[in-house]
Design a protein around this motif. Structure first.
Motif: not given
Length: 419
Positions: A240-248, A400-419
């Motif tokens: 479902d398209d809503s999964i994109y907003a939910y995750l990203f 569509s994602l910029t370098n910084d946006e790819l990096k931000n998503i990676g860092e966000y979920y890496t941090k979330k996984a360790t909390n």
């Protein structure tokens, strides 16, 4: 420091062992090749040379890429299965079998001929028990016993010989003869595919006889094929398209709904090309329903599903393979396929606690790929007219994602996984 030295020493030891094993396997393949002689033609000799070059390269490359599963539990279960089949089938007792288990989520096994087998680890994830695994190995041993690899090599050589003969006989200006010759060559290709489908049926037949001699539940051989059929028909990627907003849609990075909007190219929409060679005619595997019907008709067995308890050894390996599922995708750099499945699991409220970690790893890998100009190696271009709309939306989003946006998503979920 002491632990670092010990770890480094361990890595050097593993690399040395792998290098030695790789060299032994290369000699093993060369020794098999050296026993072959009495070729019918130079084309046949060339086909055998090409095949063994391919085989040696493929085995060696898997060592280089660390593609083999060396876990003792996987190795022991597989070796015991081969031993059991051979002990119960006297015609096989002279065989010295060599198998390789590959890190892959594809549930597949293959006989490469000459008593060599590749088993993709995803097979353990798909199957229910050790009996179904034995059925797979019986089928592949049957291919080996029936010399299907050698027959294919020799048929390819004959095809090559015929093709050269036809082309040589054509005069440059004789266009009609060229067309007729092309028809002959294509018909031969159909014939080879038909023979290949017959090989699958014969492997099913002999495979079942080998399996039956084990006195394992008969239904499991039949239901193995049913299991594969269900896997082939299963479409996991219904998102479902809503999964994109939910995750990203992140606190400091908003999701843009336009990034997953796919506009079909109206110029080519609905335009289908019919290939000159009919795809179904050159399929090398028969329809699974045909194979199931063949077994039922020719063996007249009661294949009613029985209650079967998997062994502790099989359950242990299956559990490990399930745990390694996303590790396999990351190891093979299949990032978009992994993301589709991660999103699907998230959408369906999976209770796996490691999903965030893998989302973080994949986006970090994609960010590194973008920086090193390898992004297009990992992420295909969008094809607006492709029927797999879920995949195309994901590709559109990633591009569509910029370098910084790819990096931000990676860092966000890496941090979330360790909390």
């Amino acid at each position: 420091m002491k632990y670092f030295i010990l770890f480094f020493s361990y890595l050097l030891f593993i690399q040395t062992v792998n290098s030695q094993t790789k060299e032994l396997d290369s000699k093993y393949v060369k020794n098999i090749k050296s026993t072959l002689s009495n070729f019918k033609s130079k084309e046949e000799r060339k086909e055998y040379d090409n095949y063994f070059e391919f085989l040696e390269h493929r085995i060696s490359l898997n060592y280089t890429k660390n593609n083999y599963v060396l876990d003792n539990d996987y190795q022991k279960l597989t070796q015991n299965t081969f031993n059991q089949i051979i002990s119960k089938n006297t015609d096989l007792k002279s065989n010295t079998n060599k198998f390789y288990i590959i890190k892959s989520n594809i549930p597949n096994a293959a006989s490469l001929g000459f008593n060599i087998y590749f088993i993709e680890s995803g097979l353990f994830n798909l199957l229910d028990n050790q009996f179904q695994f034995a059925a797979v190995i019986c089928h592949e041993i049957a291919h080996n016993q029936l010399n299907h690899t050698r027959l294919s090599i020799e048929q390819d050589a004959e095809f090559e010989k015929d093709f050269k003969r036809e082309i040589k006989s054509i005069k440059r200006q004789d266009f009609l003869k060229l067309i007729k010759s092309q028809d002959v060559v294509i018909q031969k290709k159909y014939d080879l595919a038909e023979q290949s489908r017959k090989k699958e049926i014969s492997a099913d037949s002999l495979g079942y006889i080998l399996y039956k001699n084990l006195n394992y539940p008969k239904s499991e051989y039949f239901h193995l094929l049913k299991k594969i059929e269900e896997f082939d028909q299963n479409d996991k990627f219904i998102l479902d398209d809503s999964i994109y907003a939910y995750l990203f849609d992140l606190p400091e990075q908003k999701f843009n709904p336009k990034s997953i909007k796919i506009e079909k190219n109206s110029l080519f929409e609905g335009l289908n090309f019919t290939e000159y060679i009919d795809k179904d005619s050159i399929r090398t595997h028969p329809n699974l329903n045909d194979r199931l019907n063949w077994i039922q008709k020719n063996f007249q067995e009661d294949f009613t599903k029985q209650n079967v308890t998997p062994s502790a050894e099989f359950e242990n390996v299956k559990a490990k393979e399930i745990q390694n599922y996303y590790e396999n995708y990351i190891h093979n750099e299949e990032y978009t396929t992994a993301l589709l499945e991660l999103m699907y699991e998230k959408q369906n409220h999976s209770n796996r606690t490691d999903l965030d970690k893998y989302i973080g790893i994949i986006f970090t890998k994609l960010y590194e790929g973008r920086k090193s100009l390898k992004f297009n190696k990992y992420v295909a271009q969008v094809d607006a007219n492709d029927k797999n709309i879920n995949k195309q939306k994901l590709l559109s989003f990633l591009w569509s994602l910029t370098n910084d946006e790819l990096k931000n998503i990676g860092e966000y979920y890496t941090k979330k996984a360790t909390n």
